[in-house]
Motif scaffolding. Sequence first.
Motif, PDB file in Angstrom:
ATOM      1  N   LEU A   3     -47.894  45.207 -34.222  1.00 38.71           N
ATOM      2  CA  LEU A   3     -46.748  44.472 -34.718  1.00 38.71           C
ATOM      3  C   LEU A   3     -47.540  43.409 -35.827  1.00 38.71           C
ATOM      4  O   LEU A   3     -48.410  42.870 -35.566  1.00 38.71           O
ATOM      5  CB  LEU A   3     -45.716  43.708 -34.095  1.00 38.71           C
ATOM      6  N   ILE A   4     -46.589  43.105 -36.714  1.00 33.72           N
ATOM      7  CA  ILE A   4     -46.937  41.869 -37.675  1.00 33.72           C
ATOM      8  C   ILE A   4     -45.666  41.108 -37.963  1.00 33.72           C
ATOM      9  O   ILE A   4     -44.513  41.824 -38.109  1.00 33.72           O
ATOM     10  CB  ILE A   4     -47.378  42.369 -39.100  1.00 33.72           C
ATOM     11  N   LEU A   5     -45.846  39.722 -37.878  1.00 24.85           N
ATOM     12  CA  LEU A   5     -44.692  39.174 -38.277  1.00 24.85           C
ATOM     13  C   LEU A   5     -45.170  38.211 -39.445  1.00 24.85           C
ATOM     14  O   LEU A   5     -45.834  37.144 -39.345  1.00 24.85           O
ATOM     15  CB  LEU A   5     -44.100  38.096 -36.938  1.00 24.85           C
ATOM     16  N   GLU A   6     -44.362  38.334 -40.578  1.00 23.31           N
ATOM     17  CA  GLU A   6     -44.532  37.779 -41.992  1.00 23.31           C
ATOM     18  C   GLU A   6     -43.443  37.453 -42.548  1.00 23.31           C
ATOM     19  O   GLU A   6     -42.431  38.192 -42.221  1.00 23.31           O
ATOM     20  CB  GLU A   6     -45.760  38.360 -42.625  1.00 23.31           C
ATOM     21  N   ARG A   7     -43.440  36.799 -43.411  1.00 28.09           N
ATOM     22  CA  ARG A   7     -42.346  36.544 -44.584  1.00 28.09           C
ATOM     23  C   ARG A   7     -40.989  36.555 -43.737  1.00 28.09           C
ATOM     24  O   ARG A   7     -39.998  37.252 -43.766  1.00 28.09           O
ATOM     25  CB  ARG A   7     -42.198  37.747 -45.340  1.00 28.09           C
ATOM     26  N   THR A   8     -40.929  35.391 -42.839  1.00 29.33           N
ATOM     27  CA  THR A   8     -39.658  35.004 -41.976  1.00 29.33           C
ATOM     28  C   THR A   8     -39.454  33.654 -42.033  1.00 29.33           C
ATOM     29  O   THR A   8     -40.235  32.839 -42.265  1.00 29.33           O
ATOM     30  CB  THR A   8     -39.944  35.699 -40.543  1.00 29.33           C
ATOM     31  N   ASP A   9     -38.035  33.383 -41.682  1.00 30.67           N
ATOM     32  CA  ASP A   9     -37.758  31.920 -41.426  1.00 30.67           C
ATOM     33  C   ASP A   9     -37.584  31.379 -40.134  1.00 30.67           C
ATOM     34  O   ASP A   9     -37.267  30.675 -39.792  1.00 30.67           O
ATOM     35  CB  ASP A   9     -36.656  31.666 -42.324  1.00 30.67           C
ATOM     36  N   ALA A  10     -37.971  32.445 -39.349  1.00 28.39           N
ATOM     37  CA  ALA A  10     -37.556  32.686 -37.727  1.00 28.39           C
ATOM     38  C   ALA A  10     -38.750  31.637 -36.901  1.00 28.39           C
ATOM     39  O   ALA A  10     -38.355  31.393 -36.119  1.00 28.39           O
ATOM     40  CB  ALA A  10     -37.774  34.047 -37.351  1.00 28.39           C
ATOM     41  N   VAL A  11     -39.768  31.320 -37.474  1.00 26.90           N
ATOM     42  CA  VAL A  11     -40.704  30.466 -37.176  1.00 26.90           C
ATOM     43  C   VAL A  11     -40.976  29.116 -37.926  1.00 26.90           C
ATOM     44  O   VAL A  11     -40.857  29.202 -39.436  1.00 26.90           O
ATOM     45  CB  VAL A  11     -42.107  31.372 -36.948  1.00 26.90           C
ATOM     46  N   PRO A  12     -41.164  28.047 -37.182  1.00 23.21           N
ATOM     47  CA  PRO A  12     -41.505  26.825 -38.108  1.00 23.21           C
ATOM     48  C   PRO A  12     -42.696  26.794 -38.770  1.00 23.21           C
ATOM     49  O   PRO A  12     -42.900  26.626 -40.018  1.00 23.21           O
ATOM     50  CB  PRO A  12     -41.402  25.768 -37.178  1.00 23.21           C
ATOM     51  N   PHE A  13     -44.045  27.650 -38.254  1.00 24.27           N
ATOM     52  CA  PHE A  13     -44.935  27.694 -38.973  1.00 24.27           C
ATOM     53  C   PHE A  13     -45.795  28.722 -38.059  1.00 24.27           C
ATOM     54  O   PHE A  13     -45.384  29.142 -36.859  1.00 24.27           O
ATOM     55  CB  PHE A  13     -45.907  26.542 -39.275  1.00 24.27           C
ATOM     56  N   PHE A  14     -46.743  29.547 -38.692  1.00 22.40           N
ATOM     57  CA  PHE A  14     -47.538  30.649 -38.270  1.00 22.40           C
ATOM     58  C   PHE A  14     -48.999  30.048 -37.958  1.00 22.40           C
ATOM     59  O   PHE A  14     -49.249  29.028 -38.419  1.00 22.40           O
ATOM     60  CB  PHE A  14     -47.984  31.727 -39.021  1.00 22.40           C
ATOM     61  N   ILE A 115     -54.318  39.406 -30.364  1.00 25.16           N
ATOM     62  CA  ILE A 115     -53.147  38.416 -31.291  1.00 25.16           C
ATOM     63  C   ILE A 115     -54.341  37.784 -32.294  1.00 25.16           C
ATOM     64  O   ILE A 115     -55.280  37.138 -32.027  1.00 25.16           O
ATOM     65  CB  ILE A 115     -52.684  37.278 -30.455  1.00 25.16           C
ATOM     66  N   ALA A 116     -53.701  37.865 -33.567  1.00 24.94           N
ATOM     67  CA  ALA A 116     -54.630  37.488 -34.808  1.00 24.94           C
ATOM     68  C   ALA A 116     -53.596  36.495 -35.527  1.00 24.94           C
ATOM     69  O   ALA A 116     -52.460  36.850 -35.994  1.00 24.94           O
ATOM     70  CB  ALA A 116     -55.046  38.637 -35.581  1.00 24.94           C
ATOM     71  N   ALA A 117     -54.169  35.312 -35.963  1.00 25.18           N
ATOM     72  CA  ALA A 117     -53.525  34.467 -36.652  1.00 25.18           C
ATOM     73  C   ALA A 117     -54.201  34.803 -38.265  1.00 25.18           C
ATOM     74  O   ALA A 117     -55.461  34.632 -38.349  1.00 25.18           O
ATOM     75  CB  ALA A 117     -53.921  32.739 -36.480  1.00 25.18           C
ATOM     76  N   TRP A 118     -53.174  35.106 -39.385  1.00 28.71           N
ATOM     77  CA  TRP A 118     -53.678  35.633 -40.256  1.00 28.71           C
ATOM     78  C   TRP A 118     -53.204  34.366 -41.660  1.00 28.71           C
ATOM     79  O   TRP A 118     -52.319  34.353 -41.923  1.00 28.71           O
ATOM     80  CB  TRP A 118     -53.171  36.901 -40.994  1.00 28.71           C
ATOM     81  N   ASP A 119     -54.295  33.750 -42.283  1.00 32.76           N
ATOM     82  CA  ASP A 119     -54.167  32.634 -43.141  1.00 32.76           C
ATOM     83  C   ASP A 119     -52.797  31.793 -43.042  1.00 32.76           C
ATOM     84  O   ASP A 119     -52.271  31.674 -43.998  1.00 32.76           O
ATOM     85  CB  ASP A 119     -54.047  33.497 -44.433  1.00 32.76           C
ATOM     86  N   SER A 120     -52.593  31.609 -41.623  1.00 32.11           N
ATOM     87  CA  SER A 120     -51.402  30.714 -41.357  1.00 32.11           C
ATOM     88  C   SER A 120     -50.095  31.535 -42.087  1.00 32.11           C
ATOM     89  O   SER A 120     -49.124  30.552 -42.447  1.00 32.11           O
ATOM     90  CB  SER A 120     -51.620  29.163 -42.019  1.00 32.11           C
ATOM     91  N   SER A 121     -49.972  32.599 -42.370  1.00 30.63           N
ATOM     92  CA  SER A 121     -48.797  33.079 -43.025  1.00 30.63           C
ATOM     93  C   SER A 121     -48.400  34.592 -42.102  1.00 30.63           C
ATOM     94  O   SER A 121     -47.448  35.064 -42.503  1.00 30.63           O
ATOM     95  CB  SER A 121     -49.147  33.485 -44.281  1.00 30.63           C
ATOM     96  N   ALA A 122     -49.045  34.770 -41.240  1.00 30.29           N
ATOM     97  CA  ALA A 122     -48.645  36.013 -40.262  1.00 30.29           C
ATOM     98  C   ALA A 122     -49.275  36.015 -38.988  1.00 30.29           C
ATOM     99  O   ALA A 122     -50.220  35.435 -38.646  1.00 30.29           O
ATOM    100  CB  ALA A 122     -49.050  37.260 -41.052  1.00 30.29           C
ATOM    101  N   THR A 123     -48.572  36.786 -38.084  1.00 28.80           N
ATOM    102  CA  THR A 123     -49.216  36.660 -36.730  1.00 28.80           C
ATOM    103  C   THR A 123     -49.069  38.457 -36.410  1.00 28.80           C
ATOM    104  O   THR A 123     -48.085  39.165 -36.711  1.00 28.80           O
ATOM    105  CB  THR A 123     -48.018  36.231 -35.787  1.00 28.80           C
ATOM    106  N   ILE A 124     -50.439  38.940 -36.047  1.00 26.13           N
ATOM    107  CA  ILE A 124     -50.766  40.270 -35.946  1.00 26.13           C
ATOM    108  C   ILE A 124     -50.938  40.576 -34.479  1.00 26.13           C
ATOM    109  O   ILE A 124     -51.781  39.719 -33.942  1.00 26.13           O
ATOM    110  CB  ILE A 124     -51.774  40.724 -36.638  1.00 26.13           C
ATOM    111  N   LEU A 125     -50.386  41.492 -33.812  1.00 28.25           N
ATOM    112  CA  LEU A 125     -50.499  41.888 -32.399  1.00 28.25           C
ATOM    113  C   LEU A 125     -50.546  43.246 -32.376  1.00 28.25           C
ATOM    114  O   LEU A 125     -50.297  44.188 -32.930  1.00 28.25           O
ATOM    115  CB  LEU A 125     -49.011  41.586 -31.739  1.00 28.25           C
ATOM    116  N   VAL A 126     -51.904  43.367 -31.723  1.00 30.87           N
ATOM    117  CA  VAL A 126     -52.441  44.672 -31.465  1.00 30.87           C
ATOM    118  C   VAL A 126     -52.597  45.438 -30.262  1.00 30.87           C
ATOM    119  O   VAL A 126     -53.195  44.473 -29.351  1.00 30.87           O
ATOM    120  CB  VAL A 126     -54.100  44.850 -32.252  1.00 30.87           C
ATOM    121  N   GLY A 127     -52.232  46.287 -29.648  1.00 27.00           N
ATOM    122  CA  GLY A 127     -52.418  46.927 -28.396  1.00 27.00           C
ATOM    123  C   GLY A 127     -51.488  46.381 -27.300  1.00 27.00           C
ATOM    124  O   GLY A 127     -51.670  46.376 -26.265  1.00 27.00           O
TER     125      GLY A 127
END
Length: 151
Positions: A3-14, A115-127
């Motif tokens: 999964l990827i979580l980006e472009r959302t207002d659901a988190v205060p910050f990535f 779990i990867a933090a991508w440039d403080s703008s996305a959370t990437i979840l693998v496996g």
Amino acid sequence: MNLILERTDAVPFFTEMSSVFKALGMRARDYDWFISDIETNYYGNGFTSEDQWMTGEALERFITENTVQFIWAVFSAFPKGTRFPVEVAPTVDGFPGYWSGVEVASQLANALFEIAAWDSSATILVGLPGKATERFVSVYPDAKLLVSAGR
């Protein structure tokens, strides 16, 4: 599942990891971690920018005692007690697999998930295991399949 979580207002910050674990319904202390390619807004309490093995208890303590935003980082989860020499550490920005358009595996062999933090703008979840995936999507409905997020 990835999964990827980006472009959302659901988190205060990535990527604030205590919120990520809560959304996954997991505890950091249930695993051991290899953490690499680290850039964050805070270092301290034995946590540095160096690639490192960390017990789940130590990681959980660090992320619950400090409000930390991981700008870049890869968190590779392993069964407790796992340690081995890592010859090629996982990277975030230098890893093209995230954007390949195909299902990607964790960068370290035998990692349970990543779990990867991508440039403080996305959370990437693998496996991720199925239940964790379902829970994360229920908390963050803006999360989408990583394969469909190719750049």
